[in-house]
Motif scaffolding. Structure first.
Motif, mmCIF file in Angstrom:
data_model
loop_
_atom_site.group_PDB
_atom_site.id
_atom_site.type_symbol
_atom_site.label_atom_id
_atom_site.label_comp_id
_atom_site.label_asym_id
_atom_site.label_seq_id
_atom_site.Cartn_x
_atom_site.Cartn_y
_atom_site.Cartn_z
ATOM 1 N N TRP A 27 0.807 -1.018 0.002
ATOM 2 C CA TRP A 27 0.035 0.125 -0.004
ATOM 3 C C TRP A 27 0.836 1.331 0.022
ATOM 4 C CZ3 TRP A 27 -0.764 4.204 3.247
ATOM 5 C CH2 TRP A 27 -1.791 4.959 3.043
ATOM 6 N N VAL A 28 1.920 1.196 0.815
ATOM 7 C CA VAL A 28 2.695 2.408 0.821
ATOM 8 C C VAL A 28 3.371 2.803 -0.366
ATOM 9 C CG1 VAL A 28 4.859 3.271 1.899
ATOM 10 C CG2 VAL A 28 3.033 2.282 3.452
ATOM 11 N N LYS A 29 4.174 1.582 -0.991
ATOM 12 C CA LYS A 29 4.652 1.605 -2.373
ATOM 13 C C LYS A 29 3.614 2.127 -3.325
ATOM 14 C CE LYS A 29 7.058 -0.980 -5.794
ATOM 15 N NZ LYS A 29 7.915 -2.225 -6.050
ATOM 16 N N ARG A 30 2.312 1.941 -3.277
ATOM 17 C CA ARG A 30 1.390 2.200 -4.238
ATOM 18 C C ARG A 30 1.174 3.714 -4.010
ATOM 19 N NH1 ARG A 30 -1.376 -1.981 -4.079
ATOM 20 N NH2 ARG A 30 -2.780 -1.252 -1.985
ATOM 21 N N GLN A 31 1.240 4.114 -2.773
ATOM 22 C CA GLN A 31 0.744 5.654 -2.463
ATOM 23 C C GLN A 31 2.176 6.418 -3.013
ATOM 24 O OE1 GLN A 31 -2.245 6.534 -1.426
ATOM 25 N NE2 GLN A 31 -2.224 4.085 -1.754
ATOM 26 N N ARG A 32 3.258 5.953 -2.891
ATOM 27 C CA ARG A 32 4.373 6.992 -3.238
ATOM 28 C C ARG A 32 4.560 6.643 -4.905
ATOM 29 N NH1 ARG A 32 8.359 3.816 1.011
ATOM 30 N NH2 ARG A 32 8.089 5.169 2.760
ATOM 31 N N HIS A 33 4.068 5.856 -5.487
ATOM 32 C CA HIS A 33 3.946 5.479 -6.808
ATOM 33 C C HIS A 33 2.863 6.747 -7.360
ATOM 34 C CE1 HIS A 33 4.593 3.903 -10.973
ATOM 35 N NE2 HIS A 33 3.268 3.694 -11.116
ATOM 36 N N ARG A 34 1.884 6.661 -6.844
ATOM 37 C CA ARG A 34 0.507 7.691 -7.147
ATOM 38 C C ARG A 34 1.317 9.046 -6.950
ATOM 39 N NH1 ARG A 34 -4.278 4.204 -4.820
ATOM 40 N NH2 ARG A 34 -4.545 2.615 -6.637
ATOM 41 N N TYR A 35 1.976 9.230 -5.891
ATOM 42 C CA TYR A 35 2.188 10.703 -5.508
ATOM 43 C C TYR A 35 3.432 11.015 -6.563
ATOM 44 C CZ TYR A 35 4.367 14.549 -3.083
ATOM 45 O OH TYR A 35 4.660 15.844 -2.785
ATOM 46 N N TYR A 36 4.191 10.064 -7.185
ATOM 47 C CA TYR A 36 5.076 10.683 -8.080
ATOM 48 C C TYR A 36 4.191 11.254 -9.159
ATOM 49 C CZ TYR A 36 8.442 10.252 -11.770
ATOM 50 O OH TYR A 36 9.241 10.623 -13.227
ATOM 51 N N PHE A 37 3.200 10.191 -9.787
ATOM 52 C CA PHE A 37 2.451 10.857 -11.066
ATOM 53 C C PHE A 37 1.825 12.057 -10.527
ATOM 54 C CE2 PHE A 37 2.945 6.304 -12.514
ATOM 55 C CZ PHE A 37 3.443 6.543 -13.694
ATOM 56 N N PHE A 38 1.257 12.166 -9.568
ATOM 57 C CA PHE A 38 0.520 13.592 -9.132
ATOM 58 C C PHE A 38 1.682 14.577 -9.202
ATOM 59 C CE2 PHE A 38 -0.936 16.549 -6.043
ATOM 60 C CZ PHE A 38 -2.232 16.779 -6.609
ATOM 61 N N SER A 39 2.829 14.662 -8.421
ATOM 62 C CA SER A 39 3.736 15.554 -8.560
ATOM 63 C C SER A 39 4.343 15.826 -9.999
ATOM 64 C CB SER A 39 4.889 15.372 -7.604
ATOM 65 O OG SER A 39 5.752 14.213 -8.075
ATOM 66 N N GLN A 40 4.208 14.913 -11.033
ATOM 67 C CA GLN A 40 4.463 15.171 -12.147
ATOM 68 C C GLN A 40 3.275 15.782 -13.085
ATOM 69 O OE1 GLN A 40 7.684 15.004 -13.396
ATOM 70 N NE2 GLN A 40 8.136 14.716 -11.348
ATOM 71 N N GLN A 41 2.414 15.930 -12.282
ATOM 72 C CA GLN A 41 0.921 16.220 -13.172
ATOM 73 C C GLN A 41 0.493 15.671 -14.056
ATOM 74 O OE1 GLN A 41 1.859 20.394 -14.369
ATOM 75 N NE2 GLN A 41 1.655 21.287 -11.994
ATOM 76 N N LYS A 42 0.686 14.284 -13.940
ATOM 77 C CA LYS A 42 0.064 13.313 -14.719
ATOM 78 C C LYS A 42 -1.008 12.564 -14.105
ATOM 79 C CE LYS A 42 4.448 11.996 -16.654
ATOM 80 N NZ LYS A 42 5.534 11.007 -16.765
ATOM 81 N N LYS A 43 -1.845 11.676 -14.741
ATOM 82 C CA LYS A 43 -3.146 11.071 -13.855
ATOM 83 C C LYS A 43 -2.650 10.299 -12.701
ATOM 84 C CE LYS A 43 -7.043 8.762 -15.460
ATOM 85 N NZ LYS A 43 -8.074 8.142 -16.703
ATOM 86 N N SER A 44 -3.292 10.656 -11.705
ATOM 87 C CA SER A 44 -3.167 9.831 -10.518
ATOM 88 C C SER A 44 -4.622 9.690 -9.760
ATOM 89 C CB SER A 44 -2.112 10.588 -9.762
ATOM 90 O OG SER A 44 -1.914 9.664 -8.319
ATOM 91 N N PRO A 45 -4.801 8.500 -9.148
ATOM 92 C CA PRO A 45 -5.864 8.330 -8.261
ATOM 93 C C PRO A 45 -5.772 9.176 -6.921
ATOM 94 C CG PRO A 45 -5.130 6.580 -8.491
ATOM 95 C CD PRO A 45 -4.125 7.255 -9.288
ATOM 96 N N LEU A 46 -4.597 9.618 -6.577
ATOM 97 C CA LEU A 46 -4.373 10.229 -5.392
ATOM 98 C C LEU A 46 -4.876 11.663 -5.469
ATOM 99 C CD1 LEU A 46 -2.569 9.477 -2.731
ATOM 100 C CD2 LEU A 46 -0.836 10.704 -3.807
ATOM 101 N N SER A 47 -5.526 11.871 -4.606
ATOM 102 C CA SER A 47 -6.198 13.462 -4.139
ATOM 103 C C SER A 47 -5.321 14.239 -3.308
ATOM 104 C CB SER A 47 -7.814 13.230 -3.812
ATOM 105 O OG SER A 47 -7.695 12.704 -2.328
ATOM 106 N N ARG A 48 -5.471 15.529 -3.493
ATOM 107 C CA ARG A 48 -4.931 16.522 -2.694
ATOM 108 C C ARG A 48 -5.202 16.344 -1.011
ATOM 109 N NH1 ARG A 48 -2.266 20.424 -5.279
ATOM 110 N NH2 ARG A 48 -2.942 21.135 -7.531
ATOM 111 N N GLU A 49 -6.364 15.831 -1.023
ATOM 112 C CA GLU A 49 -6.989 15.548 0.444
ATOM 113 C C GLU A 49 -6.337 14.441 0.904
ATOM 114 O OE1 GLU A 49 -9.106 15.893 -2.296
ATOM 115 O OE2 GLU A 49 -9.678 17.828 -1.890
ATOM 116 N N ARG A 50 -5.869 13.330 0.133
ATOM 117 C CA ARG A 50 -5.367 12.251 0.816
ATOM 118 C C ARG A 50 -3.668 12.621 1.131
ATOM 119 N NH1 ARG A 50 -5.559 5.981 -0.457
ATOM 120 N NH2 ARG A 50 -7.378 6.284 0.801
#
Length: 85
Positions: A27-50
């Motif tokens: 789960w942690v690895k998945r969150q970090r991966h999603r954060y990477y995409f989010f920080s690169q302004q790519k599509k990510s299911p990670l929200s600002r709230e999370r």
């Protein structure tokens, strides 16, 4: 699970291979991966709230960088010895 880990270890740096709770490591690895995409302004299911919630509990997004910084700081913690008599 992350809060229990933090309570027991006093940090949120969950190792990639955490045998005690492998699902937490994934789960942690998945969150970090999603954060990477989010920080690169790519599509990510990670929200600002999370991101905000995880930041509040001390989640570490870049574990390798954090560990390097902590090792660097600890290497400078040299006991002070007074030279005065």
């Amino acid at each position: 699970k992350l809060l229990v880990f933090r309570e027991r270890n006093n940090h949120c740096i969950v190792p990639c291979a955490y045998d005690a709770v492998p699902s937490l490591a994934r789960w942690v690895k998945r969150q970090r991966h999603r954060y990477y995409f989010f920080s690169q302004q790519k599509k990510s299911p990670l929200s600002r709230e999370r991101i905000e919630v995880l930041n509040r509990i001390g989640f570490v997004w870049k574990a390798k960088e954090k560990m390097w910084q902590e090792r660097l700081v600890s290497s400078y913690r040299i006991p002070f010895k007074s030279t005065s008599r």
